[in-house]
Write an enzyme that holds these catalytic residues in place. Structure first.
Site, PDB file in Angstrom:
ATOM      1  N   ARG A 114       0.837  -1.202   0.000  1.00 59.62           N
ATOM      2  CA  ARG A 114       0.000   0.000   0.000  1.00 59.62           C
ATOM      3  C   ARG A 114       0.869   1.249   0.000  1.00 59.62           C
ATOM      4  O   ARG A 114       0.526   2.265  -0.621  1.00 59.62           O
ATOM      5  CB  ARG A 114      -0.912   0.005   1.235  1.00 59.62           C
ATOM      6  CG  ARG A 114      -1.710   1.263   1.468  1.00 59.62           C
ATOM      7  CD  ARG A 114      -2.757   1.533   0.410  1.00 59.62           C
ATOM      8  NE  ARG A 114      -3.649   0.415   0.189  1.00 59.62           N
ATOM      9  CZ  ARG A 114      -4.671   0.416  -0.632  1.00 59.62           C
ATOM     10  NH1 ARG A 114      -4.943   1.512  -1.333  1.00 59.62           N
ATOM     11  NH2 ARG A 114      -5.425  -0.652  -0.788  1.00 59.62           N
ATOM     12  N   HIS A 354      -5.540  -3.354   4.740  1.00 60.35           N
ATOM     13  CA  HIS A 354      -5.384  -2.241   3.807  1.00 60.35           C
ATOM     14  C   HIS A 354      -3.921  -1.925   3.581  1.00 60.35           C
ATOM     15  O   HIS A 354      -3.519  -1.549   2.466  1.00 60.35           O
ATOM     16  CB  HIS A 354      -6.123  -1.005   4.330  1.00 60.35           C
ATOM     17  CG  HIS A 354      -6.356   0.028   3.273  1.00 60.35           C
ATOM     18  ND1 HIS A 354      -5.638   1.202   3.208  1.00 60.35           N
ATOM     19  CD2 HIS A 354      -7.229   0.066   2.237  1.00 60.35           C
ATOM     20  CE1 HIS A 354      -6.063   1.917   2.186  1.00 60.35           C
ATOM     21  NE2 HIS A 354      -7.024   1.257   1.572  1.00 60.35           N
ATOM     22  N   CYS A 355      -3.105  -2.086   4.595  1.00 55.48           N
ATOM     23  CA  CYS A 355      -1.680  -1.762   4.492  1.00 55.48           C
ATOM     24  C   CYS A 355      -0.934  -2.673   3.519  1.00 55.48           C
ATOM     25  O   CYS A 355       0.115  -2.282   3.001  1.00 55.48           O
ATOM     26  CB  CYS A 355      -1.008  -1.882   5.856  1.00 55.48           C
ATOM     27  SG  CYS A 355      -1.632  -0.755   7.107  1.00 55.48           S
ATOM     28  N   ILE A 356      -1.437  -3.874   3.287  1.00 62.01           N
ATOM     29  CA  ILE A 356      -0.686  -4.841   2.477  1.00 62.01           C
ATOM     30  C   ILE A 356      -1.277  -5.027   1.076  1.00 62.01           C
ATOM     31  O   ILE A 356      -0.745  -5.821   0.300  1.00 62.01           O
ATOM     32  CB  ILE A 356      -0.587  -6.203   3.193  1.00 62.01           C
ATOM     33  CG1 ILE A 356      -1.967  -6.816   3.412  1.00 62.01           C
ATOM     34  CG2 ILE A 356       0.179  -6.051   4.506  1.00 62.01           C
ATOM     35  CD1 ILE A 356      -1.927  -8.211   4.046  1.00 62.01           C
TER      36      ILE A 356
END
Length: 366
Positions: A114, A354-356
């Protein structure tokens, strides 16, 4: 499963992908950053291999990623960056029976795509596909090395045949959220942090966001939650769920160390308007109880969900608030299956779904 093994040489900044259209910006050429709920062509991830990102607790992480990939592949194609003589064949075997999963032999430093990857743009029907090649310095130089991750937008441009714009500044995808109509939310703690772009003031940052993402209305929150090593990424704090509605992380306990910052953010959100001057609908989303690992508070937040075609993947932490978060989010995504996936171990890496992930939008008219 499809395999993709490009040349081992890392593409340079002089690859055939046109850069910047002779200095013209995405906004000038009619490109924009779509909202996450707009139709996807695919989801992109970097496969986890850096054990230091989950110190002492890395073992379950690849299994968690594999479950995420298989869940996503029910809804859209998935592209995985997993380069090197050991990682590429290992990950390829994992998904050899998954026709909608493509593994690319592209080396990475870490797994947080992300932030290290590109932001995909959409133009008018028939416009050449494009992406933004932001600079990346591992959240202010916190976790070297990051040179391979800084090259990932160029790698993905080569893999997808997308032209690329290169603004020449640091920006992570988790630091911004858009409604696809012209409004963007971010935080002062992150985008104005001198460890990213010390030469830029607020007005200069806003000019880049306007020119490269084609937004007209920039909403600034203050600070992030405790334990967030990204210096206040918005995807832990507040997320658009449709063009006029934002869910916001809240802490109701005045004694909790997140209380003051989140109450300040909530006050700001309630005062904001969208790009047309209309007030936003703000829906509070609880935080799980404080989670600690080896004495460190983890930045666990239900705002770190990922919107895919037909599904929304919501982190679950084994907390009583897990079900409450799902109950709040389900009515906000009609037509999508809102799924809770366990993420407590992933949170030890200081992030969640969401971060990945990074969405690649379907081309306009496609």
């Amino acid at each position: 499963m499809a395999l993709d093994r490009p040349a081992t040489e890392i593409p340079s900044e002089t690859t055939s992908q046109q850069d910047n259209w002779s200095g013209q910006t995405p906004r000038a050429l009619g490109y924009r950053m779509p909202a996450e709920w707009e139709p996807h062509a695919a989801t992109w991830l970097s496969w986890p291999h850096k054990e230091a990102s989950w110190p002492g607790n890395f073992t379950p992480i690849p299994r968690l990623y594999a479950h995420l990939v298989r869940t996503l592949a029910r809804h859209e194609p998935v592209h995985i960056l997993a380069g090197g003589e050991s990682l590429f064949p290992e990950v390829s075997r994992l998904f050899q029976n998954q026709s909608r999963v493509t593994v690319h032999d592209v080396r990475t430093d870490d797994a947080w795509l992300r932030d290290s990857g590109p932001i995909f743009l959409n133009g008018k029907p028939g416009a050449p596909p494009a992406l933004i090649n932001w600079g990346y310095n591992a959240w202010g130089g916190k976790y070297p090395p990051y040179e391979l991750d800084d090259l990932l937008p160029t790698e993905i441009a080569a893999l997808t045949g997308r032209n690329k714009f290169t603004p020449g500044i640091i920006l992570e995808g988790g630091a911004i959220d858009v409604n696809g109509r012209g409004t963007l939310i971010t935080t002062e703690q992150c985008l104005l942090n001198p460890n990213r772009n010390p030469h830029l003031d607020r007005a200069s940052v806003e000019k880049y966001l306007t020119d490269y993402l084609n937004v007209t209305n920039i909403l600034w929150l203050g600070a992030g939650i405790v334990g967030d090593d990204t210096d206040g990424h918005i995807d832990e704090l507040a997320r658009f769920v449709n063009p006029t509605t934002v869910v916001a992380a809240v802490e109701e306990d005045p004694t909790d160390e997140n209380y003051a910052a989140l109450q300040d953010n909530l006050r700001r959100l309630k005062s904001f308007s969208d790009q047309d001057g209309q007030p936003l609908t703000i829906i509070p989303l609880p935080l799980p109880r404080a989670m600690d690992y080896e004495g460190q508070r983890l930045p666990a937040s239900y705002c770190n969900f990922y919107i895919a075609n037909g599904a929304v993947l919501v982190p679950q932490f084994g907390d009583p608030a897990d079900h409450a978060a799902l109950d709040i989010l389900r009515p906000l995504f009609p037509g999508r299956e809102v799924l809770g996936l366990f993420a407590r171990e992933l949170a030890w890496g200081l992030g969640a779904f969401h971060c990945i992930t990074q969405q690649e939008p379907r081309l306009a008219g496609g």
